[in-house]
Design a protein around this motif. Sequence first.
Motif, PDB file in Angstrom:
ATOM      1  N   UNK A  26       2.511  30.345 -20.498  1.00  0.00           N
ATOM      2  CA  UNK A  26       2.224  28.981 -20.044  1.00  0.00           C
ATOM      3  C   UNK A  26       2.206  28.915 -18.512  1.00  0.00           C
ATOM      4  N   UNK A  27       1.738  27.786 -17.993  1.00  0.00           N
ATOM      5  CA  UNK A  27       1.722  27.568 -16.548  1.00  0.00           C
ATOM      6  C   UNK A  27       1.769  26.078 -16.281  1.00  0.00           C
ATOM      7  N   UNK A  28       2.200  25.708 -15.072  1.00  0.00           N
ATOM      8  CA  UNK A  28       2.313  24.310 -14.685  1.00  0.00           C
ATOM      9  C   UNK A  28       1.177  23.894 -13.772  1.00  0.00           C
ATOM     10  N   UNK A  29       0.864  22.597 -13.785  1.00  0.00           N
ATOM     11  CA  UNK A  29      -0.161  22.015 -12.924  1.00  0.00           C
ATOM     12  C   UNK A  29       0.500  21.230 -11.802  1.00  0.00           C
ATOM     13  N   UNK A  30      -0.200  21.130 -10.687  1.00  0.00           N
ATOM     14  CA  UNK A  30       0.269  20.312  -9.576  1.00  0.00           C
ATOM     15  C   UNK A  30      -0.955  19.815  -8.809  1.00  0.00           C
ATOM     16  N   UNK A  31      -0.889  18.577  -8.313  1.00  0.00           N
ATOM     17  CA  UNK A  31      -1.991  18.078  -7.500  1.00  0.00           C
ATOM     18  C   UNK A  31      -2.017  18.840  -6.186  1.00  0.00           C
ATOM     19  N   UNK A  32      -3.171  19.356  -5.828  1.00  0.00           N
ATOM     20  CA  UNK A  32      -3.330  20.089  -4.579  1.00  0.00           C
ATOM     21  C   UNK A  32      -4.714  20.692  -4.516  1.00  0.00           C
ATOM     22  N   UNK A  33      -5.077  21.225  -3.354  1.00  0.00           N
ATOM     23  CA  UNK A  33      -6.412  21.797  -3.212  1.00  0.00           C
ATOM     24  C   UNK A  33      -6.393  23.256  -2.769  1.00  0.00           C
ATOM     25  N   UNK A  34      -5.223  23.899  -2.858  1.00  0.00           N
ATOM     26  CA  UNK A  34      -5.152  25.305  -2.457  1.00  0.00           C
ATOM     27  C   UNK A  34      -4.257  26.059  -3.441  1.00  0.00           C
ATOM     28  N   UNK A  35      -4.329  27.378  -3.375  1.00  0.00           N
ATOM     29  CA  UNK A  35      -3.560  28.218  -4.292  1.00  0.00           C
ATOM     30  C   UNK A  35      -2.062  28.100  -4.006  1.00  0.00           C
ATOM     31  N   UNK A  36      -1.291  27.917  -5.043  1.00  0.00           N
ATOM     32  CA  UNK A  36       0.172  27.900  -4.969  1.00  0.00           C
ATOM     33  C   UNK A  36       0.687  29.055  -5.815  1.00  0.00           C
ATOM     34  N   UNK A  37       1.851  29.562  -5.492  1.00  0.00           N
ATOM     35  CA  UNK A  37       2.355  30.729  -6.218  1.00  0.00           C
ATOM     36  C   UNK A  37       2.875  30.393  -7.613  1.00  0.00           C
ATOM     37  N   UNK A  38       3.476  29.230  -7.822  1.00  0.00           N
ATOM     38  CA  UNK A  38       4.092  28.934  -9.115  1.00  0.00           C
ATOM     39  C   UNK A  38       3.339  27.903  -9.952  1.00  0.00           C
ATOM     40  N   UNK A  39       2.426  27.169  -9.369  1.00  0.00           N
ATOM     41  CA  UNK A  39       1.710  26.132 -10.108  1.00  0.00           C
ATOM     42  C   UNK A  39       0.210  26.266  -9.878  1.00  0.00           C
ATOM     43  N   UNK A  40      -0.556  25.722 -10.807  1.00  0.00           N
ATOM     44  CA  UNK A  40      -2.014  25.763 -10.747  1.00  0.00           C
ATOM     45  C   UNK A  40      -2.496  24.450 -10.161  1.00  0.00           C
ATOM     46  N   UNK A  41      -3.202  24.507  -9.048  1.00  0.00           N
ATOM     47  CA  UNK A  41      -3.629  23.297  -8.342  1.00  0.00           C
ATOM     48  C   UNK A  41      -4.846  22.661  -9.001  1.00  0.00           C
ATOM     49  N   UNK A  42      -4.767  21.335  -9.139  1.00  0.00           N
ATOM     50  CA  UNK A  42      -5.872  20.540  -9.663  1.00  0.00           C
ATOM     51  C   UNK A  42      -6.037  19.314  -8.782  1.00  0.00           C
ATOM     52  N   UNK A  43      -7.213  18.689  -8.862  1.00  0.00           N
ATOM     53  CA  UNK A  43      -7.493  17.451  -8.152  1.00  0.00           C
ATOM     54  C   UNK A  43      -7.626  16.329  -9.167  1.00  0.00           C
ATOM     55  N   UNK A  44      -7.402  15.097  -8.729  1.00  0.00           N
ATOM     56  CA  UNK A  44      -7.622  13.966  -9.614  1.00  0.00           C
ATOM     57  C   UNK A  44      -9.125  13.864  -9.882  1.00  0.00           C
ATOM     58  N   UNK A  45      -9.507  13.571 -11.107  1.00  0.00           N
ATOM     59  CA  UNK A  45     -10.911  13.507 -11.501  1.00  0.00           C
ATOM     60  C   UNK A  45     -11.300  14.747 -12.277  1.00  0.00           C
ATOM     61  N   UNK A  46     -12.608  15.021 -12.314  1.00  0.00           N
ATOM     62  CA  UNK A  46     -13.102  16.175 -13.069  1.00  0.00           C
ATOM     63  C   UNK A  46     -12.852  17.461 -12.298  1.00  0.00           C
ATOM     64  N   UNK A  47     -12.265  18.434 -12.963  1.00  0.00           N
ATOM     65  CA  UNK A  47     -12.011  19.756 -12.394  1.00  0.00           C
ATOM     66  C   UNK A  47     -12.863  20.774 -13.144  1.00  0.00           C
TER      67      UNK A  47
END
Length: 121
Positions: free
Chosen positions: A29-50
Amino acid sequence: MIKNVTDGMETNPYPYTDRGYNKGEFSEDFGFKLGNSHKTRTFSVLEGENKFLYEIKENDQVIEQGALTAEVSIQNLGTFPRQQICQDQVECRDTSDCRDRKGRKRSCRQECFPVQQCRCP
């Protein structure tokens, strides 16, 4: 491996998550987080369509690849009031020096008074 190639994401590298299939048919499994760049522990997503590109590999060979999209929406649940928790206690303190002139301990005079200690939950 899943890469988030949504417009507005940093591209060097794109945010990605690389997970193994060591335990059965599902990946780690993996976690999501709002952001626009690579993070080491979470997968970055933006609000809206990804938009995502994915690859499934066995050893170093790609056995499946493709694209998919996900809609990310942020729901404002409002503000939840948190009342402080207060507790009445009795606190005692020495009102005089507890040592005699030679530094030996002697009986002390104490004064006790009520105090209220509060904390947030």
